[in-house]
Design a protein around this motif. Sequence first.
Motif, PDB file in Angstrom:
ATOM      1  N   MET A  63       0.849  -1.200   0.000  1.00  0.00           N
ATOM      2  CA  MET A  63       0.000   0.000   0.000  1.00  0.00           C
ATOM      3  C   MET A  63       0.883   1.248   0.000  1.00  0.00           C
ATOM      4  O   MET A  63       1.800   1.351   0.794  1.00  0.00           O
ATOM      5  CB  MET A  63      -0.874  -0.029   1.257  1.00  0.00           C
ATOM      6  N   SER A  64       0.598   2.125  -0.903  1.00  0.00           N
ATOM      7  CA  SER A  64       1.425   3.325  -0.933  1.00  0.00           C
ATOM      8  C   SER A  64       0.993   4.291   0.170  1.00  0.00           C
ATOM      9  O   SER A  64      -0.130   4.256   0.639  1.00  0.00           O
ATOM     10  CB  SER A  64       1.316   4.018  -2.296  1.00  0.00           C
ATOM     11  N   THR A  65       1.904   5.143   0.538  1.00  0.00           N
ATOM     12  CA  THR A  65       1.637   6.072   1.639  1.00  0.00           C
ATOM     13  C   THR A  65       0.463   6.984   1.323  1.00  0.00           C
ATOM     14  O   THR A  65      -0.435   7.160   2.131  1.00  0.00           O
ATOM     15  CB  THR A  65       2.884   6.936   1.878  1.00  0.00           C
ATOM     16  N   ALA A  77      -2.979   5.454   1.652  1.00  0.00           N
ATOM     17  CA  ALA A  77      -3.396   5.244   3.035  1.00  0.00           C
ATOM     18  C   ALA A  77      -3.951   6.534   3.632  1.00  0.00           C
ATOM     19  O   ALA A  77      -4.962   6.532   4.323  1.00  0.00           O
ATOM     20  CB  ALA A  77      -2.223   4.756   3.866  1.00  0.00           C
ATOM     21  N   ILE A  78      -3.317   7.635   3.320  1.00  0.00           N
ATOM     22  CA  ILE A  78      -3.779   8.911   3.882  1.00  0.00           C
ATOM     23  C   ILE A  78      -5.157   9.248   3.346  1.00  0.00           C
ATOM     24  O   ILE A  78      -6.042   9.671   4.062  1.00  0.00           O
ATOM     25  CB  ILE A  78      -2.787  10.032   3.535  1.00  0.00           C
ATOM     26  N   GLU A  79      -5.342   8.996   2.041  1.00  0.00           N
ATOM     27  CA  GLU A  79      -6.633   9.303   1.438  1.00  0.00           C
ATOM     28  C   GLU A  79      -7.744   8.567   2.170  1.00  0.00           C
ATOM     29  O   GLU A  79      -8.746   9.169   2.563  1.00  0.00           O
ATOM     30  CB  GLU A  79      -6.598   8.849  -0.030  1.00  0.00           C
ATOM     31  N   ASN A 128      -7.771   7.288   5.137  1.00  0.00           N
ATOM     32  CA  ASN A 128      -7.906   7.733   6.520  1.00  0.00           C
ATOM     33  C   ASN A 128      -8.731   9.001   6.628  1.00  0.00           C
ATOM     34  O   ASN A 128      -9.610   9.104   7.462  1.00  0.00           O
ATOM     35  CB  ASN A 128      -6.526   7.997   7.124  1.00  0.00           C
ATOM     36  N   SER A 129      -8.438   9.964   5.749  1.00  0.00           N
ATOM     37  CA  SER A 129      -9.118  11.249   5.892  1.00  0.00           C
ATOM     38  C   SER A 129     -10.597  11.110   5.573  1.00  0.00           C
ATOM     39  O   SER A 129     -11.429  11.729   6.204  1.00  0.00           O
ATOM     40  CB  SER A 129      -8.461  12.300   5.002  1.00  0.00           C
ATOM     41  N   SER A 182     -12.336   9.835   8.685  1.00  0.00           N
ATOM     42  CA  SER A 182     -12.461  10.708   9.846  1.00  0.00           C
ATOM     43  C   SER A 182     -13.374  11.902   9.561  1.00  0.00           C
ATOM     44  O   SER A 182     -13.904  12.498  10.474  1.00  0.00           O
ATOM     45  CB  SER A 182     -11.086  11.193  10.281  1.00  0.00           C
ATOM     46  N   GLU A 183     -13.577  12.219   8.291  1.00  0.00           N
ATOM     47  CA  GLU A 183     -14.308  13.433   7.971  1.00  0.00           C
ATOM     48  C   GLU A 183     -15.740  13.448   8.500  1.00  0.00           C
ATOM     49  O   GLU A 183     -16.177  14.409   9.089  1.00  0.00           O
ATOM     50  CB  GLU A 183     -14.333  13.651   6.459  1.00  0.00           C
ATOM     51  N   LYS A 191     -17.189  13.550  13.165  1.00  0.00           N
ATOM     52  CA  LYS A 191     -17.594  14.447  14.248  1.00  0.00           C
ATOM     53  C   LYS A 191     -18.015  15.814  13.741  1.00  0.00           C
ATOM     54  O   LYS A 191     -17.490  16.312  12.755  1.00  0.00           O
ATOM     55  CB  LYS A 191     -16.418  14.640  15.205  1.00  0.00           C
ATOM     56  N   ASP A 192     -18.979  16.420  14.449  1.00  0.00           N
ATOM     57  CA  ASP A 192     -19.291  17.817  14.213  1.00  0.00           C
ATOM     58  C   ASP A 192     -18.349  18.661  15.030  1.00  0.00           C
ATOM     59  O   ASP A 192     -17.586  18.164  15.830  1.00  0.00           O
ATOM     60  CB  ASP A 192     -20.728  18.106  14.659  1.00  0.00           C
ATOM     61  N   PHE A 243     -17.305  21.310  17.955  1.00  0.00           N
ATOM     62  CA  PHE A 243     -17.567  21.242  19.388  1.00  0.00           C
ATOM     63  C   PHE A 243     -18.880  21.932  19.761  1.00  0.00           C
ATOM     64  O   PHE A 243     -19.702  21.383  20.493  1.00  0.00           O
ATOM     65  CB  PHE A 243     -16.376  21.883  20.096  1.00  0.00           C
ATOM     66  N   TYR A 285      -0.008  17.856  25.114  1.00  0.00           N
ATOM     67  CA  TYR A 285       0.230  18.982  24.210  1.00  0.00           C
ATOM     68  C   TYR A 285       0.823  20.178  24.927  1.00  0.00           C
ATOM     69  O   TYR A 285       1.476  21.008  24.305  1.00  0.00           O
ATOM     70  CB  TYR A 285      -1.018  19.358  23.405  1.00  0.00           C
TER      71      TYR A 285
END
Lengths: 322, 297
Positions: free
Chosen positions: B1-3, B6-8, B10-11, B14-15, B18-19, B21, B189
């Motif tokens: 799997m190309s990097t 994988a990012i595509e 994932n995003s 996650s999109e 969640k709404d 806050f 953080y």
Amino acid sequence: MPTQPLLQVEDLKTYYPIKGGVLKRTKSHVKAVNEVSLEIYEGETLGVVGESGCGKSTLGRTILGLESKSGGSIQFKGNDIGSLTERQLKKYKKDMQMIFQDPFASLNPRQKIGKALEEVFVIHTTMSKKERKQRVLELLSEVGLNKEHYDRYPHEFSGGQRQRIGIARAMALNPSLVVCDEAVSALDVSVQAQIIKLLKELQAKHQLTYVFISHDLGVVRHISDRVLVMYLGTTVELGTTEQIFKNPQHPYTKALLSSIPRPIPGRKRERIKLEGDLPSASNYPTGCPFHTRCPVATEACREAKPEWREVEEGHYVACHLV
Amino acid sequence: MSTDLAIETNSSNSEKKKDGFIVETVKKLVQNKLAVIGLVIIFIQVVLAISAPFIVSYGPYEQDPTATYLGVGSEGHFLGTDNYGRDMWSRIVYGSRISLIVGVSTVAIGLLGGITLGLLAGYFKKLDAIIMRIVDLLFAFPGILLAMLIIAMLGTSLVNVVIAISIWSIPGCARIVRGSVLSVKKQEYVMALRSVGAGNTRILLKHILPNCTAPIIVFATTRMATAILSTASLSYLGLGAQPPTPEWGAMIAAGQNFMWDAPHMAVIPGVAIMLTVFAFNVVGDGLRDALDPNMNV
């Protein structure tokens, strides 16, 4: 290997006081890092391994000045960090950055990614808003993200992406030393591989020096040039990756290595099981810190602390029996 | 799997997750029926207070000797009139102005003081002991007594009531803020920010404070109810707004003399106080539940 180390740590100690009683007097100390000496050379990756609570993270944080040291000295690029003024220190801190373990906790949940990365430049440079944004977009593409990610919040990213953001933040100021504190431990295996690949690419591109803290021996073996083994706040063995993995000297290192699962059927390895738990760092054992669990401990181990000796070139061990 | 691939993936995962806050909080808040009732009451009250001059036919001080003690439902005065023939509806509406202004200003001053002290106490270990002992000291007095003490020193007026109640709001706020600072500052953080060289002021104001907003909002809302109630109590006792100011507490005090002949004079401002306090309290409770991440079921 150049002769002048990038970072030289001598007799470093990080103690946390245990306070008690009405007057909050210090009763004793938790010796999280106890008399650690090591040298890190430019461009190398030093793996630091050990079980949980052995002080490897504290060592990393103390080197970066995030925890204050209780004793010893840290020399970075030939300058003693302890003797620097506040302003000089800020300049040196810029040169040393950290990648954190938990990509979910290491970003402010209320701040957009672009702003979070720009903040680094606000603190350290006088760049204009436009320049900052430009630089952040470059950084994002460097770590494999794109410009659409600039205006998103941390919760919109996956673990691997967040770790990329953490890496971008650490790389923002072109540091020479980066401490990766369990940087891939929270990620699943396929993402781990991507992140390690990214770290290696960045290292080649920017001549970075890594201190790679991990409990995952497989990852450390893959990425490190040299490996440091820690136990209960002290260093027990240091050598090149090959020396440590092929020819471990210290009984603790041997036990640690025997715990790596081998996916080769039919090949049996002797598994060294350690008895008991890690002793408390607040109640430090006398003599060799490992003697309470060492399978081959002798009377001498209980009494005297073993010296840090070079057994072959570049291979150091702290054990009476080697 | 190309990097990149994988990012595509994932995003896109996650999109939709969640709404924002605020949207999420409001969604949860409107599921709570009591909180919605409270919000409606507060909304109506704010509208009335702002548009007061346009919705009343008589001024709050306008006396009419020919129309005294009119009961509820009288022609032209649907909430009746008082012993001077002043329109009750007009006085209630103008009273809500006073209550809201006093409530908002006391909470604002209280928050300003409380947040400052709480941030300092929570973040700087050395200041903690000193600040929190002072706060404990303020807590040792019963609230109304402390307010009366301050008014006794400063004199009776509505402004002094605001000062008194503000001072009394500070310790509670300081404690709440300190508590959340203590938990937020342990987050990784904050450590990460220090490792990139951020100073204390930046960390405190730009990173810790925004992450402490949830308990502060809840505190402010419930505190509004307490502030309005305390103002009314102090005015009832004659320590706050003085007659003829159309302040609800003062109106009850004036009306109690005519309890048998014209009960509406005391009952109507009482109901107004009750509704307002009830509204702020239920909204505060609703917000507490909506903002508490552990309540997500």
